[in-house]
Design a protein around this motif. Structure first.
Motif, PDB file in Angstrom:
ATOM      1  N   MET A   1      53.663  -2.690  11.465  1.00 64.97           N
ATOM      2  CA  MET A   1      53.093  -1.709  10.382  1.00 64.97           C
ATOM      3  C   MET A   1      51.636  -1.744  10.560  1.00 64.97           C
ATOM      4  O   MET A   1      50.927  -2.779  10.407  1.00 64.97           O
ATOM      5  CB  MET A   1      53.358  -2.117   8.809  1.00 64.97           C
ATOM      6  N   THR A   2      50.940  -0.673  10.596  1.00 60.69           N
ATOM      7  CA  THR A   2      49.331  -0.473  10.797  1.00 60.69           C
ATOM      8  C   THR A   2      48.733  -0.525   9.198  1.00 60.69           C
ATOM      9  O   THR A   2      49.415  -0.314   8.393  1.00 60.69           O
ATOM     10  CB  THR A   2      49.069   0.984  11.182  1.00 60.69           C
ATOM     11  N   PRO A   3      47.694  -0.891   9.449  1.00 61.85           N
ATOM     12  CA  PRO A   3      46.686  -1.058   8.152  1.00 61.85           C
ATOM     13  C   PRO A   3      46.846   0.270   7.195  1.00 61.85           C
ATOM     14  O   PRO A   3      46.918   0.005   6.152  1.00 61.85           O
ATOM     15  CB  PRO A   3      45.396  -1.131   8.663  1.00 61.85           C
ATOM     16  N   THR A   4      46.706   1.339   8.095  1.00 62.33           N
ATOM     17  CA  THR A   4      46.935   2.573   7.164  1.00 62.33           C
ATOM     18  C   THR A   4      48.183   2.752   6.315  1.00 62.33           C
ATOM     19  O   THR A   4      48.391   3.252   5.137  1.00 62.33           O
ATOM     20  CB  THR A   4      46.698   3.684   8.188  1.00 62.33           C
ATOM     21  N   GLU A   5      49.300   2.299   7.107  1.00 66.42           N
ATOM     22  CA  GLU A   5      50.749   2.543   6.614  1.00 66.42           C
ATOM     23  C   GLU A   5      50.834   1.419   5.268  1.00 66.42           C
ATOM     24  O   GLU A   5      51.286   1.707   4.286  1.00 66.42           O
ATOM     25  CB  GLU A   5      51.735   2.285   7.612  1.00 66.42           C
ATOM     26  N   LYS A   6      50.269   0.277   5.924  1.00 66.67           N
ATOM     27  CA  LYS A   6      50.399  -0.900   4.612  1.00 66.67           C
ATOM     28  C   LYS A   6      49.505  -0.490   3.590  1.00 66.67           C
ATOM     29  O   LYS A   6      49.783  -0.460   2.380  1.00 66.67           O
ATOM     30  CB  LYS A   6      49.686  -2.232   5.189  1.00 66.67           C
ATOM     31  N   ASN A   7      48.282   0.179   3.597  1.00 66.54           N
ATOM     32  CA  ASN A   7      47.591   0.433   2.428  1.00 66.54           C
ATOM     33  C   ASN A   7      48.245   1.736   1.696  1.00 66.54           C
ATOM     34  O   ASN A   7      48.214   1.643   0.511  1.00 66.54           O
ATOM     35  CB  ASN A   7      46.249   0.939   2.958  1.00 66.54           C
ATOM     36  N   THR A   8      48.870   2.408   2.266  1.00 68.66           N
ATOM     37  CA  THR A   8      49.559   3.614   1.701  1.00 68.66           C
ATOM     38  C   THR A   8      50.529   3.129   0.852  1.00 68.66           C
ATOM     39  O   THR A   8      50.667   3.630  -0.255  1.00 68.66           O
ATOM     40  CB  THR A   8      50.043   4.767   2.653  1.00 68.66           C
ATOM     41  N   ILE A   9      51.479   2.083   1.313  1.00 68.79           N
ATOM     42  CA  ILE A   9      52.613   1.648   0.679  1.00 68.79           C
ATOM     43  C   ILE A   9      52.014   1.060  -0.503  1.00 68.79           C
ATOM     44  O   ILE A   9      52.388   0.922  -1.574  1.00 68.79           O
ATOM     45  CB  ILE A   9      53.373   0.651   1.443  1.00 68.79           C
ATOM     46  N   PHE A  10      51.059   0.088  -0.428  1.00 60.26           N
ATOM     47  CA  PHE A  10      50.476  -0.662  -1.600  1.00 60.26           C
ATOM     48  C   PHE A  10      49.888   0.363  -2.596  1.00 60.26           C
ATOM     49  O   PHE A  10      50.147  -0.018  -3.739  1.00 60.26           O
ATOM     50  CB  PHE A  10      49.241  -1.378  -0.932  1.00 60.26           C
ATOM     51  N   ILE A  11      49.362   1.226  -2.328  1.00 62.51           N
ATOM     52  CA  ILE A  11      48.845   2.289  -3.306  1.00 62.51           C
ATOM     53  C   ILE A  11      49.796   2.927  -3.958  1.00 62.51           C
ATOM     54  O   ILE A  11      49.743   2.958  -5.399  1.00 62.51           O
ATOM     55  CB  ILE A  11      47.834   3.482  -2.671  1.00 62.51           C
ATOM     56  N   LYS A  12      50.967   3.271  -3.381  1.00 61.55           N
ATOM     57  CA  LYS A  12      51.928   3.980  -4.073  1.00 61.55           C
ATOM     58  C   LYS A  12      52.819   2.939  -5.020  1.00 61.55           C
ATOM     59  O   LYS A  12      53.450   3.419  -6.059  1.00 61.55           O
ATOM     60  CB  LYS A  12      53.121   4.520  -3.081  1.00 61.55           C
ATOM     61  N   GLN A  13      52.766   1.903  -4.482  1.00 61.09           N
ATOM     62  CA  GLN A  13      53.439   0.810  -5.351  1.00 61.09           C
ATOM     63  C   GLN A  13      52.853   0.477  -6.665  1.00 61.09           C
ATOM     64  O   GLN A  13      53.331   0.387  -7.756  1.00 61.09           O
ATOM     65  CB  GLN A  13      53.690  -0.471  -4.495  1.00 61.09           C
ATOM     66  N   GLN A  14      51.222   0.354  -6.539  1.00 63.02           N
ATOM     67  CA  GLN A  14      50.353   0.093  -7.793  1.00 63.02           C
ATOM     68  C   GLN A  14      50.632   1.168  -8.448  1.00 63.02           C
ATOM     69  O   GLN A  14      50.597   1.163  -9.686  1.00 63.02           O
ATOM     70  CB  GLN A  14      49.215  -0.172  -7.227  1.00 63.02           C
ATOM     71  N   ALA A  15      50.543   2.366  -8.003  1.00 65.62           N
ATOM     72  CA  ALA A  15      50.765   3.769  -8.863  1.00 65.62           C
ATOM     73  C   ALA A  15      52.130   3.509  -9.836  1.00 65.62           C
ATOM     74  O   ALA A  15      51.947   3.977 -10.752  1.00 65.62           O
ATOM     75  CB  ALA A  15      50.795   4.922  -8.020  1.00 65.62           C
ATOM     76  N   ALA A  16      53.188   3.085  -9.003  1.00 66.30           N
ATOM     77  CA  ALA A  16      54.437   3.236  -9.893  1.00 66.30           C
ATOM     78  C   ALA A  16      54.283   1.857 -10.946  1.00 66.30           C
ATOM     79  O   ALA A  16      54.683   1.952 -12.170  1.00 66.30           O
ATOM     80  CB  ALA A  16      55.580   3.007  -8.865  1.00 66.30           C
ATOM     81  N   ALA A  17      53.663   1.031 -10.500  1.00 65.23           N
ATOM     82  CA  ALA A  17      53.278  -0.279 -11.463  1.00 65.23           C
ATOM     83  C   ALA A  17      52.589   0.015 -12.699  1.00 65.23           C
ATOM     84  O   ALA A  17      52.942  -0.602 -13.663  1.00 65.23           O
ATOM     85  CB  ALA A  17      52.865  -1.501 -10.685  1.00 65.23           C
ATOM     86  N   LEU A  18      51.709   1.053 -12.555  1.00 62.36           N
ATOM     87  CA  LEU A  18      50.736   1.538 -13.491  1.00 62.36           C
ATOM     88  C   LEU A  18      51.610   2.510 -14.516  1.00 62.36           C
ATOM     89  O   LEU A  18      50.654   2.905 -15.499  1.00 62.36           O
ATOM     90  CB  LEU A  18      49.448   1.894 -13.078  1.00 62.36           C
ATOM     91  N   GLY A  19      52.769   2.897 -14.085  1.00 63.48           N
ATOM     92  CA  GLY A  19      53.626   3.929 -14.875  1.00 63.48           C
ATOM     93  C   GLY A  19      53.515   5.332 -14.326  1.00 63.48           C
ATOM     94  O   GLY A  19      54.174   6.334 -15.070  1.00 63.48           O
ATOM     95  N   PHE A  20      52.753   5.653 -13.179  1.00 61.45           N
ATOM     96  CA  PHE A  20      52.787   6.927 -12.813  1.00 61.45           C
ATOM     97  C   PHE A  20      53.964   7.273 -12.232  1.00 61.45           C
ATOM     98  O   PHE A  20      54.956   6.445 -11.655  1.00 61.45           O
ATOM     99  CB  PHE A  20      51.600   6.976 -11.768  1.00 61.45           C
ATOM    100  N   ASP A  21      54.518   8.355 -12.690  1.00 61.19           N
ATOM    101  CA  ASP A  21      55.948   8.710 -12.093  1.00 61.19           C
ATOM    102  C   ASP A  21      56.344   9.210 -10.646  1.00 61.19           C
ATOM    103  O   ASP A  21      57.197   9.068  -9.977  1.00 61.19           O
ATOM    104  CB  ASP A  21      56.579   9.900 -13.101  1.00 61.19           C
ATOM    105  N   HIS A  22      54.964   9.852 -10.095  1.00 60.52           N
ATOM    106  CA  HIS A  22      54.975  10.239  -8.691  1.00 60.52           C
ATOM    107  C   HIS A  22      53.576  10.120  -8.013  1.00 60.52           C
ATOM    108  O   HIS A  22      52.509  10.035  -8.946  1.00 60.52           O
ATOM    109  CB  HIS A  22      55.449  11.786  -8.646  1.00 60.52           C
ATOM    110  N   CYS A  23      53.544   9.853  -6.819  1.00 53.88           N
ATOM    111  CA  CYS A  23      52.298   9.722  -6.212  1.00 53.88           C
ATOM    112  C   CYS A  23      52.461  10.349  -4.851  1.00 53.88           C
ATOM    113  O   CYS A  23      53.337  10.070  -3.915  1.00 53.88           O
ATOM    114  CB  CYS A  23      51.825   8.200  -5.863  1.00 53.88           C
ATOM    115  N   GLY A  24      51.427  11.184  -4.378  1.00 59.64           N
ATOM    116  CA  GLY A  24      51.151  11.969  -2.913  1.00 59.64           C
ATOM    117  C   GLY A  24      49.866  11.746  -2.553  1.00 59.64           C
ATOM    118  O   GLY A  24      48.909  11.806  -3.421  1.00 59.64           O
TER     119      GLY A  24
END
Length: 307
Positions: A1-24
């Motif tokens: 997994m590239t750093p870009t892919e890893k960072n993208t997954i991290f951001i979407k996981q954190q968005a969900a953890a903060l209560g956001f319903d969807h992230c694009g």
């Protein structure tokens, strides 16, 4: 997994953890097509007295003028669809205003998301925006795959409808980008047919100067034009008609954000209680509510107009 892919997954996981319903996520570029549409809309005067819409045109169409070296536009959706309804004989209030002011709620979440990105990824620069800055958030939501802009001008998510707040985080971090969403309105014209004031002048184009939300919230003058008399359908603050009739909102589900729980008075006040409300009581009850935007005298003006 590239750093870009890893960072993208991290951001979407954190968005969900903060209560956001969807992230694009979309690539930060200049929105040339949107620039042309916005220019035409302004030229036709569809912004009414909302002169601020004329400001910062270059920043509205290019996120790189808002954040130096911007690479990515992260769009987040937060559901506000309420489980409860107002009493049927009360002056009507748009659902987004039932609870606490969303600006306060979402801004805190955006700040936390950016902080977590900086703590985990490193020197990330970015700015969060919530409906109060020159950002074409619906266009970015569409470009990031979160839905399409419907004939009523609202962003529609295929699995969840349109009762969402849209937040934007522009950052200099390169990320994996989502594909734009398709349009699924088809031949449906329910919103166009149902608009009480004819503000939906053509699919996807809202004449803001004819919209009930404009008159009951944005208009600062104390007189609403007589031509609108009898057309507000008891809407005192905002209007949900074009969303209420949209077939895609059959998929709407009650939100889970505590701050958006309805203020009891919004659900239970009768017309008489609204009319006899004092300014001091208004300020106390609605001090954290979107209703404070139109101020006490604006609410009183709207009440008199729909009575």
């Amino acid at each position: 997994m590239t750093p870009t892919e890893k960072n993208t997954i991290f951001i979407k996981q954190q968005a969900a953890a903060l209560g956001f319903d969807h992230c694009g996520i979309a690539r930060a570029v200049q929105l040339d097509d949107d620039a042309r549409r916005l220019e035409q809309w302004l030229h036709k005067g569809m912004h009414g007295t909302m002169r601020y819409m004329e400001n910062y045109f270059d920043k509205r169409i290019d996120p790189r003028k808002l954040v130096d070296d911007a690479q990515s536009v992260i769009t987040l959706l937060l559901n506000y669809y309420p489980e409860q309804e107002q009493r049927p004989d009360a002056p009507r209030i748009a659902k987004y205003a039932y609870g606490q002011d969303y600006h306060e709620v979402i801004r805190a979440k955006l700040n936390t998301l950016l902080l977590r990105m900086q703590e985990t990824i490193g020197a990330v620069h970015g700015r969060g925006f919530v409906d109060s800055a020159p950002v074409l958030e619906r266009s970015w939501a569409q470009r990031s795959g979160l839905g399409w802009i419907g004939k009523n001008g609202n962003l529609i998510h295929k699995q969840a409808g349109s009762f969402f707040f849209i937040a934007t985080l522009i950052t200099d971090l390169p990320l994996e980008y989502d594909s734009p969403a398709g349009d699924y309105c088809g031949n449906c014209t329910r919103c166009l047919d149902a608009c009480p004031t004819g503000a939906l002048v053509q699919p996807g184009v809202v004449d803001g100067s004819r919209c009930i939300s404009y008159y009951t919230i944005e208009l600062k003058e104390m007189l609403i034009p007589d031509t609108m008399q009898g057309r507000f359908e008891q809407w005192m603050f905002g209007c949900d008609t074009c969303q209420d009739v949209c077939p895609w909102n059959r998929f709407s589900k009650p939100h889970s954000t505590p701050e958006f729980r309805p203020i009891p008075e919004i659900l239970n006040f009768s017309t008489r209680e609204w009319e006899t409300l004092t300014e001091d009581a208004f300020r106390e009850i609605f001090r954290h509510s979107p209703l404070k935007r139109t101020k006490f005298r604006g609410i009183q003006r709207n009440l008199k107009f729909i009575s």
